[in-house]
Design an enzyme around this catalytic site. Structure first.
Site, PDB file in Angstrom:
ATOM      1  N   GLY A  55     -21.376 -15.039 -23.952  1.00 51.38           N
ATOM      2  CA  GLY A  55     -21.090 -13.917 -23.077  1.00 51.38           C
ATOM      3  C   GLY A  55     -19.615 -13.831 -22.741  1.00 51.38           C
ATOM      4  O   GLY A  55     -18.887 -14.825 -22.796  1.00 51.38           O
ATOM      5  N   SER A  56     -19.170 -12.637 -22.390  1.00 56.15           N
ATOM      6  CA  SER A  56     -17.782 -12.466 -21.947  1.00 56.15           C
ATOM      7  C   SER A  56     -17.651 -12.836 -20.474  1.00 56.15           C
ATOM      8  O   SER A  56     -18.635 -13.106 -19.790  1.00 56.15           O
ATOM      9  CB  SER A  56     -17.350 -11.019 -22.169  1.00 56.15           C
ATOM     10  N   GLY A  57     -16.404 -12.863 -19.997  1.00 55.99           N
ATOM     11  CA  GLY A  57     -16.134 -13.259 -18.622  1.00 55.99           C
ATOM     12  C   GLY A  57     -15.688 -14.702 -18.517  1.00 55.99           C
ATOM     13  O   GLY A  57     -15.309 -15.157 -17.444  1.00 55.99           O
ATOM     14  N   HIS A  58     -15.727 -15.426 -19.660  1.00 57.00           N
ATOM     15  CA  HIS A  58     -15.326 -16.833 -19.668  1.00 57.00           C
ATOM     16  C   HIS A  58     -13.958 -17.028 -20.324  1.00 57.00           C
ATOM     17  O   HIS A  58     -13.610 -18.134 -20.718  1.00 57.00           O
ATOM     18  CB  HIS A  58     -16.367 -17.667 -20.418  1.00 57.00           C
ATOM     19  N   ASP A 111     -28.581 -17.222 -25.965  1.00 60.38           N
ATOM     20  CA  ASP A 111     -27.742 -17.585 -27.114  1.00 60.38           C
ATOM     21  C   ASP A 111     -28.562 -18.315 -28.168  1.00 60.38           C
ATOM     22  O   ASP A 111     -28.446 -18.043 -29.365  1.00 60.38           O
ATOM     23  CB  ASP A 111     -26.569 -18.465 -26.653  1.00 60.38           C
ATOM     24  N   HIS A 220     -22.353 -19.226 -14.405  1.00 61.07           N
ATOM     25  CA  HIS A 220     -22.742 -17.856 -14.035  1.00 61.07           C
ATOM     26  C   HIS A 220     -23.264 -17.841 -12.613  1.00 61.07           C
ATOM     27  O   HIS A 220     -23.986 -16.947 -12.219  1.00 61.07           O
ATOM     28  CB  HIS A 220     -23.812 -17.332 -14.999  1.00 61.07           C
TER      29      HIS A 220
END
Lengths: 333, 333
Positions: A55-58, A111, A220
């Site tokens: 996921g993005s945001g990392h 994932d 998260h």
């Protein structure tokens, strides 16, 4: 919401566009899938390819670890959400040199499901993919169930070392073996002081009350081991270091590579304040720090917090870690 | 205050202790002054030494730029406060090889006063020091009074290039000449979305109302050019890019090195969203980006905001920028 965004629903596409422009010397966008970025020289002839995704945001994970003697491609998901199987598949197909692909990613249900589907689809295209999941987060499951633990900021250590192994000419099975060794010897723990805000949501999806801290928070906002009164940095650092050292069963004369990653909005000054005590505790175990990386390695948007990751290294892992590499998130010369 | 600190009055000393431990492969603490850190191999024989200094809270600046083919020493001040003259002096004396010292720092009244005093004191010790002040912040004074402008996130460009110049064997005067060329060709602009908190104060010492942004905010919260309604990222980026390109009077076929630095708590994702539009505007001027650095290069504790710095480069500056270097904040191979 005080943020640099255009449409909050399109932050990932907007980010990828800026990313491939900023790093066009080393990275290109896939022609086939706008959620895949790859090393400009991939596929590299006769080399096992290394792929990840998440996921993005990392950021800088995952896409910032694509480069020379680093990852060959990354599948990019929505914020805090797995990339679809098709993105993993396209990443595999774009970079396979014929020697096979090692997909090295963090253990999350979405994932794992998507990678497994992509691996099967790749088989239909005659591309061999094997995978290893990182399970470094000691807070996410008890030690007896290590296979259930999530992968957090220990991921870059697996990517760095396995990419070097592949660049040195190892076979797919040898790369997978090395990845398993890294996973077996990596442990991480996070501490959260304030939550993060997903742009499309506009408010925190979990809370950390002022005056408290969440020991073992997930990347998260997953619930950690315990909520405690906010303590002085040295006490937090001590608890973080002891948790990972004990879980890894560190012995005298072990050597470690350490990452202390910002979760997002923590001043860099404070990471060093934490590290001063972390190093004291590591030394008190008779263990030696081989290398320490302090900064933003795997983040969670603007979460205020830090993640300590340790990897026990032998001479072979040290040599692989020290191999020069160049990517947006990590350069070693 | 949700922070990783011990005693808020001792954050700088605590940080330095962690910093020299984390980077002991390349950096050592001065024996003579606890507010000086230096490159472990300094003084480097027959090399002009490069020194800077400034207030803390801007990490990885200033101390993170000490290293191989980078700065020889840094004087470390309290949070947002100049180091004393004695710290600059001790930095000069510790690293001078006999070839002289170039002190390259940002233009603030306190720093300038202390450096001038230290330069005079060094003269008494037969150490020749010359200095250049960075004045890249276009928001801090009109163009006609460029010499009054503050130095902000353009500093690392001056340090990188002048350190390379010194490593190549240049004389003190040649290094100073190069520093002046860099200063003449560097422009920066910040946009702030939320203020920062100095640990010893415990609350923001300036305000940015929700729904607004401070265009041209300084690195310590200095009032900018204007307070505006918070706009979409692409409009903010456009305004930032045009401001620096126009002030530098960029012409077609100019080449730039660009730094887009996090001011502290901005998600890395958002820097790339800004960069997508910044690159578009640069291209629309017929100007080319030679290299782009995106991340935390000069910060202001946990300020939410971004700083765009551009440096116009010729072939000589490009060659100096590309020389390999190794320091905690920047590695080039």
């Amino acid at each position: 919401m005080q943020r640099f965004v255009n449409n909050p629903d399109f932050v990932v596409d907007d980010m990828i566009k800026g990313f491939v422009k900023a790093h066009s010397d080393i990275i290109v966008h896939s022609n086939k899938n706008k959620r895949v970025v790859k090393y400009k020289n991939a596929p590299v002839k006769d080399k096992v390819s290394i792929v990840t995704g998440g996921g993005s945001g990392h950021e800088p994970a995952f896409l910032g670890y694509v480069g020379e003697n680093m990852l060959d491609a990354v599948a990019v998901g929505e914020v805090f959400s797995s990339p679809p199987a098709k993105a993993f598949l396209d990443a595999f197909l774009e970079v396979d040199s014929g020697k096979g692909v090692a997909c090295l990613f963090g253990n999350y249900a979405g994932d794992t499901m998507n990678v497994k589907m992509a691996v099967n689809m790749a088989e239909d295209e005659d591309v061999l993919v094997k995978y290893v999941v990182a399970t470094d987060d000691v807070a996410s499951a008890p030690k007896e169930e290590k296979h259930k633990r999530h992968g957090i900021a220990g991921g870059p250590l697996m990517w760095k070392i396995c990419s070097a192994k592949a660049s040195k000419g190892a076979s797919l099975d040898e790369v997978i073996e090395t990845a398993k060794q890294v996973v077996d010897n990596t442990r991480s723990i996070c501490v959260g002081l304030s939550p993060c805000v997903i742009p499309a949501v506009g408010k925190p999806n979990f809370t950390i009350e002022d005056g408290t801290m969440e020991f073992g928070v997930g990347h998260h906002g997953e619930t950690g081991i315990k909520v405690e009164e906010l303590k002085p940095a040295c006490e937090i650092a001590k608890e973080m270091a002891k948790t990972v050292l004990d879980d890894l069963e560190c012995n005298k004369d072990d050597e470690l590579i350490v990452i202390l990653s910002n979760l997002g909005s923590t001043p860099i000054m404070e990471l060093y304040i934490l590290y001063d005590e972390i190093e004291k505790i590591i030394s008190s175990y008779g263990v030696k720090v081989y290398k320490a990386l302090i900064g933003s390695y795997v983040t969670s948007l603007d979460m205020n917090g830090a993640c300590l990751s340790i990897l026990r290294v032998d001479d072979k892992l040290k040599e692989l870690f020290d191999m020069p590499c160049y990517c947006p998130a990590l350069t070693i010369n």
